[in-house]
Design a protein around this motif. Sequence first.
Motif, PDB file in Angstrom:
ATOM      1  N   ARG A 446       0.865  -1.175   0.000  1.00 24.68           N
ATOM      2  CA  ARG A 446       0.000   0.000   0.000  1.00 24.68           C
ATOM      3  C   ARG A 446       0.900   1.224   0.000  1.00 24.68           C
ATOM      4  O   ARG A 446       1.871   1.283   0.766  1.00 24.68           O
ATOM      5  CB  ARG A 446      -0.887   0.017   1.249  1.00 24.68           C
ATOM      6  N   VAL A 490      -6.174  -7.391   7.201  1.00 24.81           N
ATOM      7  CA  VAL A 490      -7.546  -7.311   6.705  1.00 24.81           C
ATOM      8  C   VAL A 490      -8.067  -8.740   6.570  1.00 24.81           C
ATOM      9  O   VAL A 490      -7.504  -9.533   5.806  1.00 24.81           O
ATOM     10  CB  VAL A 490      -7.613  -6.582   5.346  1.00 24.81           C
ATOM     11  N   GLU A 510      -5.858  -2.699  -5.734  1.00 26.12           N
ATOM     12  CA  GLU A 510      -6.887  -1.725  -6.125  1.00 26.12           C
ATOM     13  C   GLU A 510      -7.850  -1.460  -4.967  1.00 26.12           C
ATOM     14  O   GLU A 510      -8.276  -0.323  -4.744  1.00 26.12           O
ATOM     15  CB  GLU A 510      -7.657  -2.237  -7.342  1.00 26.12           C
ATOM     16  N   ARG A 511      -8.157  -2.502  -4.237  1.00 24.19           N
ATOM     17  CA  ARG A 511      -9.051  -2.343  -3.080  1.00 24.19           C
ATOM     18  C   ARG A 511      -8.428  -1.418  -2.039  1.00 24.19           C
ATOM     19  O   ARG A 511      -9.110  -0.550  -1.479  1.00 24.19           O
ATOM     20  CB  ARG A 511      -9.354  -3.712  -2.473  1.00 24.19           C
ATOM     21  N   LEU A 512      -7.147  -1.571  -1.814  1.00 25.36           N
ATOM     22  CA  LEU A 512      -6.461  -0.694  -0.859  1.00 25.36           C
ATOM     23  C   LEU A 512      -6.445   0.743  -1.360  1.00 25.36           C
ATOM     24  O   LEU A 512      -6.624   1.688  -0.583  1.00 25.36           O
ATOM     25  CB  LEU A 512      -5.027  -1.174  -0.630  1.00 25.36           C
ATOM     26  N   SER A 514      -8.521   2.268  -3.135  1.00 29.78           N
ATOM     27  CA  SER A 514      -9.835   2.913  -3.157  1.00 29.78           C
ATOM     28  C   SER A 514     -10.378   3.208  -1.768  1.00 29.78           C
ATOM     29  O   SER A 514     -11.447   3.795  -1.633  1.00 29.78           O
ATOM     30  CB  SER A 514     -10.837   2.025  -3.908  1.00 29.78           C
ATOM     31  N   THR A 515      -9.653   2.781  -0.724  1.00 26.61           N
ATOM     32  CA  THR A 515     -10.130   3.000   0.649  1.00 26.61           C
ATOM     33  C   THR A 515      -9.384   4.135   1.316  1.00 26.61           C
ATOM     34  O   THR A 515      -8.326   4.539   0.879  1.00 26.61           O
ATOM     35  CB  THR A 515      -9.959   1.719   1.483  1.00 26.61           C
TER      36      THR A 515
END
Length: 515
Positions: A446, A490, A510-512, A514-515
């Motif tokens: 990240r 997570v 991508e999930r990281l 977007s948060t």
Amino acid sequence: MGGGSVSVDWPPPTSRDLLAWAAARYRDAEAVVHRDRRVSFAGLFDASGRLAAGLRARGIQRGDRVGMWLPNWPEWIFARHALGILGAVAVPINTRYKPEELAYCLRQGECRALLSVDRFLGIDFRASVESVRALVPTLEWIAYPDELTAMLAGPPLPRSEWPEMSPDDVGYLIYTSGTTSFSKGVQLTHRNLSCNTVAAGRAVDLRPGERLLIAVPLFSSFGTCHLSFAALSAGACLVLQDHFDPPATLELLERERITYLPAVDTMLLAMADTGRVGAHDLSHLTRIMAAPLNPAGITVAFQQFKAGQVWTGYGLTEASAISGVHLARGPEDEGLFRPLPEVEIRVVDPETGEPRPAGREGEIQVRGGHVTPGYYKMPEQTAALFAPDGWMRTGDLGREEAPGLFRFLSRLKEVLKTGGFLVAPLEVEAVLGGHPAVAEACVVPRSDPRWGEVGVAFVQLKPGAACGADELLALCAARLANFKVPRAIVFVEDYPRTATGKIQRARLRERLAST
């Protein structure tokens, strides 16, 4: 700062030739400073010869591998050159490693001896060493500081008794995290270092009498290859700091009238965060060189440190730490570099190997005399490192911006870099997977404004099992160096997967993001 740039018509073929050359040329000038210890170039040559004699008396010969688990002390420099005199192989080991990691390096590298600190920063290194001693069958003896001091009190090894050696002999075995579960031992020859050393020093215009503050760990490839040898080739002084501490580093910069600060961007940002940069006289600091150096670091270097020159660098251990440098103009120059002399760099399609035109992204590949002959006793990984035409694959994504000017963009490999250190996700995942409640773990990077990247672990628990994030982080902290420990856990029910069942790491990243 004195004199013009040093003239070397040919790179000395081995590290000991470079040491002898520098001692004769810069004899009484300061070479190494640590606290109240000040060692001249002639003194460095003498101390290295004394330690070489002591090591030979203990049976160390050409080709033997010797572990060095030492902080940034003069003894590190002496030991490295003593082993070079004997034609032995220095195996620098990260002082943040835990016993299991230490044992792996010593065992995989088949080290015959270990030079170790006994206590450092409140940590009992001797206890760690003794706890793994029986796990390394090749390890015959260990020397702690008292024994090193005793060896340094003896007579030096006469040059007439220096063993025969070749520039193609391996001089270093440096462990670096890769995409496999365990570190790979990168072999670097004397020819690798001689091809890279003088070129790297000249590229940033290192000159006799300059003073480098070495807060970067000497065990790193940046410290081991570029800093300690480039300074020697230029007649520059290494001012050693045990470990990076922002207020103390600022004080040293002023007190020792440092002219050149090699760093990573996290160090510059940490010193800036003290709010005390402007309170110190840093007028002698003419240049800062960092790899990596993000836009925030470049801005701090120019605006707070008032550096006249800010250099960005690109490299990896497999290519003697530095393959290219660039004189930055501002934050927009993040990731830019030009190849060092006699270093070739190209960008290719990572799937086909076909060269990419300027402006097109692809894998960065390098070629030159600074490239490793391969990993120690890892033939499959060595074969995979090189393209069929001999170029070395870096696993890094980049592009050629203009003729001879390249930009590093990101890593194709799944290795993440945090605070200048490389972390292999599979190594961390193996530790997490060892917990009885964990079914599977996946560590992805990240982005982080200070550390560049940090690891985040996505963990799937076994059906009916219970486990908290704190427990898993504590497990990692007990088994891994602190820079490898994930910053967050997570928990997931399952992972995004390919048709063949492989985890789609890109989707997790991508999930990281977007948060």
